[in-house]
Motif scaffolding. Structure first.
Motif, short mmCIF file in Angstrom:
data_model
loop_
_atom_site.label_atom_id
_atom_site.label_comp_id
_atom_site.label_asym_id
_atom_site.label_seq_id
_atom_site.Cartn_x
_atom_site.Cartn_y
_atom_site.Cartn_z
N ASP A 1 24.38 35.46 27.75
CA ASP A 1 24.13 34.04 27.74
C ASP A 1 24.61 33.51 26.40
O ASP A 1 24.11 33.93 25.35
CB ASP A 1 22.63 33.77 27.93
CG ASP A 1 22.33 32.30 27.98
OD1 ASP A 1 21.19 31.93 27.67
OD2 ASP A 1 23.24 31.52 28.33
N ASP A 2 25.62 32.63 26.42
CA ASP A 2 26.24 32.18 25.17
C ASP A 2 26.73 33.37 24.35
O ASP A 2 26.19 33.72 23.30
CB ASP A 2 25.27 31.36 24.32
CG ASP A 2 25.04 29.97 24.90
OD1 ASP A 2 24.09 29.31 24.45
OD2 ASP A 2 25.82 29.55 25.78
N TYR A 3 27.78 33.98 24.82
CA TYR A 3 28.26 35.21 24.23
C TYR A 3 29.77 35.33 24.40
O TYR A 3 30.40 34.57 25.13
CB TYR A 3 27.61 36.41 24.93
CG TYR A 3 28.10 36.56 26.36
CD1 TYR A 3 27.55 35.80 27.39
CD2 TYR A 3 29.14 37.44 26.67
CE1 TYR A 3 28.02 35.91 28.69
CE2 TYR A 3 29.61 37.55 27.97
CZ TYR A 3 29.05 36.78 28.97
OH TYR A 3 29.52 36.88 30.24
N ALA A 4 30.29 36.30 23.73
CA ALA A 4 31.66 36.74 23.97
C ALA A 4 31.64 38.27 23.98
O ALA A 4 30.97 38.90 23.16
CB ALA A 4 32.62 36.23 22.92
N SER B 1 34.37 34.75 27.31
CA SER B 1 33.52 33.87 26.51
C SER B 1 32.74 32.99 27.47
O SER B 1 33.33 32.37 28.35
CB SER B 1 34.36 33.02 25.57
OG SER B 1 33.56 32.07 24.90
N SER B 2 31.42 32.95 27.31
CA SER B 2 30.61 32.19 28.24
C SER B 2 29.58 31.34 27.52
O SER B 2 28.90 31.82 26.61
CB SER B 2 29.90 33.15 29.21
OG SER B 2 29.15 32.42 30.16
N SER B 3 29.48 30.08 27.94
CA SER B 3 28.50 29.17 27.36
C SER B 3 28.21 28.06 28.34
O SER B 3 29.14 27.49 28.91
CB SER B 3 29.03 28.59 26.05
OG SER B 3 28.12 27.66 25.50
N THR C 1 32.77 29.89 31.83
CA THR C 1 33.29 31.18 31.38
C THR C 1 34.80 31.09 31.21
O THR C 1 35.50 30.58 32.08
CB THR C 1 32.96 32.29 32.39
OG1 THR C 1 31.54 32.35 32.56
CG2 THR C 1 33.45 33.64 31.88
N SER D 1 27.89 34.74 20.38
CA SER D 1 28.47 33.43 20.16
C SER D 1 29.60 33.25 21.17
O SER D 1 30.36 34.18 21.40
CB SER D 1 29.02 33.33 18.74
OG SER D 1 29.61 32.06 18.52
N PRO D 2 29.72 32.09 21.77
CA PRO D 2 30.77 31.90 22.78
C PRO D 2 32.13 31.67 22.15
O PRO D 2 32.71 30.59 22.24
CB PRO D 2 30.28 30.68 23.56
CG PRO D 2 29.50 29.90 22.57
CD PRO D 2 28.84 30.90 21.67
#
Length: 126
Positions: free
Chosen positions: A30-33, A52-54, A58, A103-104
């Motif tokens: 969740d909110d990541y890369a 990358s997702s936020s 995605t 972090s996205p």
């Protein structure tokens, strides 16, 4: 503590396929890369495919050298990221690493990723 464990590497003939898996623990999708990187002997580590997702959006990024041949995907329920590698070439031979950052981020820049797995060897014979 974030841990990333890669699996699925091995020896394959040119033109063959492999699927790499990266199991993540202590890390929430969740909110990541998260992505895949590789390092061949005598060469610098390079990013090849990242997610990358936020906020439900995605984005996917691929290096030119693998576009059309490699596909990255994730199974959030299993906290696992995959790299399907098709039409493998001898120049794909490298140690493949999974890496993540909370972090996205966009892109696959090595120095922007905080957590790394131990790597898995992929060898493509000609």
């Amino acid at each position: 503590e974030v841990q990333l464990v890669e699996s699925g590497g091995g020896l394959v003939q040119a033109g063959g396929s492999l699927r790499l898996s990266c199991a993540a623990s202590g890390f929430f999708f969740d909110d990541y890369a998260i992505g895949w990187f590789r390092q061949a002997p005598g060469k610098e580590r390079e990013g090849i495919s990242c997610i990358s997702s936020s906020g439900g959006t995605t984005d996917y990024d691929y290096a030119d050298s693998v576009k059309g041949r490699f596909t990255i995907s994730s199974d959030n329920a299993k906290n696992t990221v995959y790299l399907q590698m098709n039409t493998l070439k001898p120049e794909d031979t490298a140690v493949y690493f999974c890496a993540a950052v909370v972090s996205p981020l966009l892109g696959c820049e090595v120095n922007e990723y905080d957590y790394w797995g131990q790597g898995t060897q992929v060898t493509v014979s000609s």
